[in-house]
Write a protein that holds these residues in place. Structure first.
Motif, mmCIF file in Angstrom:
data_model
loop_
_atom_site.group_PDB
_atom_site.id
_atom_site.type_symbol
_atom_site.label_atom_id
_atom_site.label_comp_id
_atom_site.label_asym_id
_atom_site.label_seq_id
_atom_site.Cartn_x
_atom_site.Cartn_y
_atom_site.Cartn_z
ATOM 1 N N SER A 77 30.818 -29.484 -1.910
ATOM 2 C CA SER A 77 31.108 -28.417 -0.962
ATOM 3 C C SER A 77 30.045 -28.344 0.141
ATOM 4 C CB SER A 77 31.185 -27.065 -1.698
ATOM 5 O OG SER A 77 31.463 -26.032 -0.790
ATOM 6 N N LEU A 78 28.769 -28.543 -0.247
ATOM 7 C CA LEU A 78 27.697 -28.506 0.756
ATOM 8 C C LEU A 78 27.850 -29.646 1.759
ATOM 9 C CD1 LEU A 78 24.663 -27.636 -1.563
ATOM 10 C CD2 LEU A 78 25.593 -26.215 0.262
ATOM 11 N N ARG A 111 31.968 -28.856 3.436
ATOM 12 C CA ARG A 111 32.123 -27.579 4.151
ATOM 13 C C ARG A 111 30.844 -27.134 4.849
ATOM 14 N NH1 ARG A 111 36.159 -23.870 2.969
ATOM 15 N NH2 ARG A 111 34.673 -22.157 3.019
ATOM 16 N N GLY A 112 29.686 -27.542 4.302
ATOM 17 C CA GLY A 112 28.410 -27.125 4.879
ATOM 18 C C GLY A 112 28.135 -25.654 4.631
ATOM 19 N N LEU A 113 27.093 -25.141 5.294
ATOM 20 C CA LEU A 113 26.708 -23.741 5.155
ATOM 21 C C LEU A 113 26.850 -23.029 6.490
ATOM 22 C CD1 LEU A 113 23.457 -24.205 3.035
ATOM 23 C CD2 LEU A 113 25.519 -22.991 2.266
ATOM 24 N N LEU A 130 23.687 -22.109 -3.774
ATOM 25 C CA LEU A 130 23.982 -22.573 -2.406
ATOM 26 C C LEU A 130 25.428 -23.065 -2.307
ATOM 27 C CD1 LEU A 130 20.908 -24.615 -1.099
ATOM 28 C CD2 LEU A 130 21.982 -22.645 0.006
ATOM 29 N N GLY A 131 25.860 -23.791 -3.342
ATOM 30 C CA GLY A 131 27.229 -24.298 -3.346
ATOM 31 C C GLY A 131 28.253 -23.182 -3.314
ATOM 32 N N SER A 179 28.571 -21.923 0.119
ATOM 33 C CA SER A 179 29.371 -22.839 0.937
ATOM 34 C C SER A 179 30.855 -22.724 0.592
ATOM 35 C CB SER A 179 28.885 -24.271 0.715
ATOM 36 O OG SER A 179 29.784 -25.204 1.260
ATOM 37 N N ASN A 224 32.434 -18.996 1.344
ATOM 38 C CA ASN A 224 32.331 -18.416 2.679
ATOM 39 C C ASN A 224 33.694 -18.426 3.372
ATOM 40 O OD1 ASN A 224 30.979 -17.363 5.005
ATOM 41 N ND2 ASN A 224 31.138 -19.401 5.923
ATOM 42 N N GLN A 230 26.477 -15.821 5.119
ATOM 43 C CA GLN A 230 25.713 -16.660 6.038
ATOM 44 C C GLN A 230 24.270 -16.762 5.561
ATOM 45 O OE1 GLN A 230 26.197 -14.703 9.825
ATOM 46 N NE2 GLN A 230 27.975 -15.956 10.337
#
Length: 305
Positions: free
Chosen positions: A32-33, A36-38, A178-179, A182, A185, A193
């Motif tokens: 996902s990171l 899709r990124g953050l 973190l995942g 991502s 979100n 964010q």
């Protein structure tokens, strides 16, 4: 919790299943990171920041909804100091007219607030890039210092295995949290964010995760000294069972506080409370099934060579 006293559960018997569970979650988080990124806040991508003085009590969530058509959907509004509010937006065009429109909108919503501009600033792309790098460096530095600290503290008992276990558990907790930021979100009705507040939450998660792990490791070290006739497998299980009551009590009390923040803290603090709640849950889990389980397997592997 008296019910957990004299517990004799074989935690380590389920470590293989826990490895598979954690590997699946960590893989999903990394994918996902990458894909899709953050989503990053204005702190890390630049924008405009305004400090506005107001009289009386105002609702920052209502002000945010009012300012969204003027400053864009990424506008952030937070209580700032005693009687001011902090407004951040991604747009930096038309500064003077933007400020006037912002004050007019707040005064129309709260006529008695008598909103006035206290100060304004533009966060440039270069400064935002510096902030982003500082955030990454701070988390990496925390991980390195944890490894060195555990290595020194448990050096005479096989320090590097304990250091690897603590580092892997902390990496596991931060990566999964973190995942989720991502992956979820845009799917959850809360802001996910990454900004300075969320970086603070991640550093707190790092500290919380290693705190739980060190408590278990300390008990393992104590038993290694007192129970020399026991196998390391049994020592690990005894350490888990003897610290479980303390681990659950401290984790639950902290988790309840984070949940209360999430429910009643308002929209601006929900991202922080979400990160803390997820981090506490996985920090408690990883102190048993990542940190301690890895130390056991590394010790067993070394003894068979």
């Amino acid at each position: 919790m008296r019910v957990l006293h004299n517990l004799d559960f074989d935690f380590m018997a389920y470590r293989k299943q826990a490895y598979i569970f954690s590997l699946i979650l960590t893989s999903i988080a990394i994918v996902s990171l990458v894909v899709r990124g953050l989503a990053v806040g204005i702190d890390f991508k630049g924008g405009k920041e305004m400090v506005i003085g107001v009289s009386g009590t105002v609702d920052v969530n209502r002000i945010k909804a009012t300012l969204a058509p003027i400053l864009g959907s990424e506008v952030e509004v937070k209580a700032y100091g005693g009687s001011d509010i902090l407004v951040r937006s991604a747009s930096t065009e038309g500064n003077a007219s933007q400020e006037a429109a912002t004050l007019a909108a707040i005064n129309k919503l709260y006529p008695t607030a008598k909103a006035k501009m206290v100060g304004s600033d533009v966060v440039g792309p270069r400064f935002a890039e510096d902030m982003r790098q500082a955030g990454i460096y701070s988390v990496v530095a925390a991980l390195v210092m944890i490894f060195v600290y555990i290595l020194i503290r448990f050096y005479s008992y096989g320090g590097w295995q304990f250091g690897v276990g603590a580092l892997a558990a902390t990496f596991h907790d931060v990566t999964i949290t973190l995942g989720l930021f991502s992956l979820l979100n845009g799917l959850l009705p809360i802001p996910l964010q990454i900004d300075q507040t969320i970086i603070a939450a991640f550093l707190t998660i790092v500290g919380y995760s290693v705190n739980d792990t060190v408590i278990v490791f300390d008990r393992v070290r104590e038993y290694m000294h007192d129970l020399k006739s026991e196998t390391f497998y049994n020592i690990m299980n005894k350490a888990m069972n003897s610290t479980l009551s303390r681990t659950i009590i401290t984790s639950m009390t902290t988790l309840f506080s984070a949940i209360v923040l999430f429910i009643f803290g308002g929209e601006t603090i929900r991202g922080f409370a979400f990160a803390m709640s997820v981090g506490i849950l996985f920090g408690t889990y990883s102190s048993v099934y990542i940190a301690s389980a890895l130390v056991l397997d590394l010790k067993l592997r070394k003894s068979t060579k």
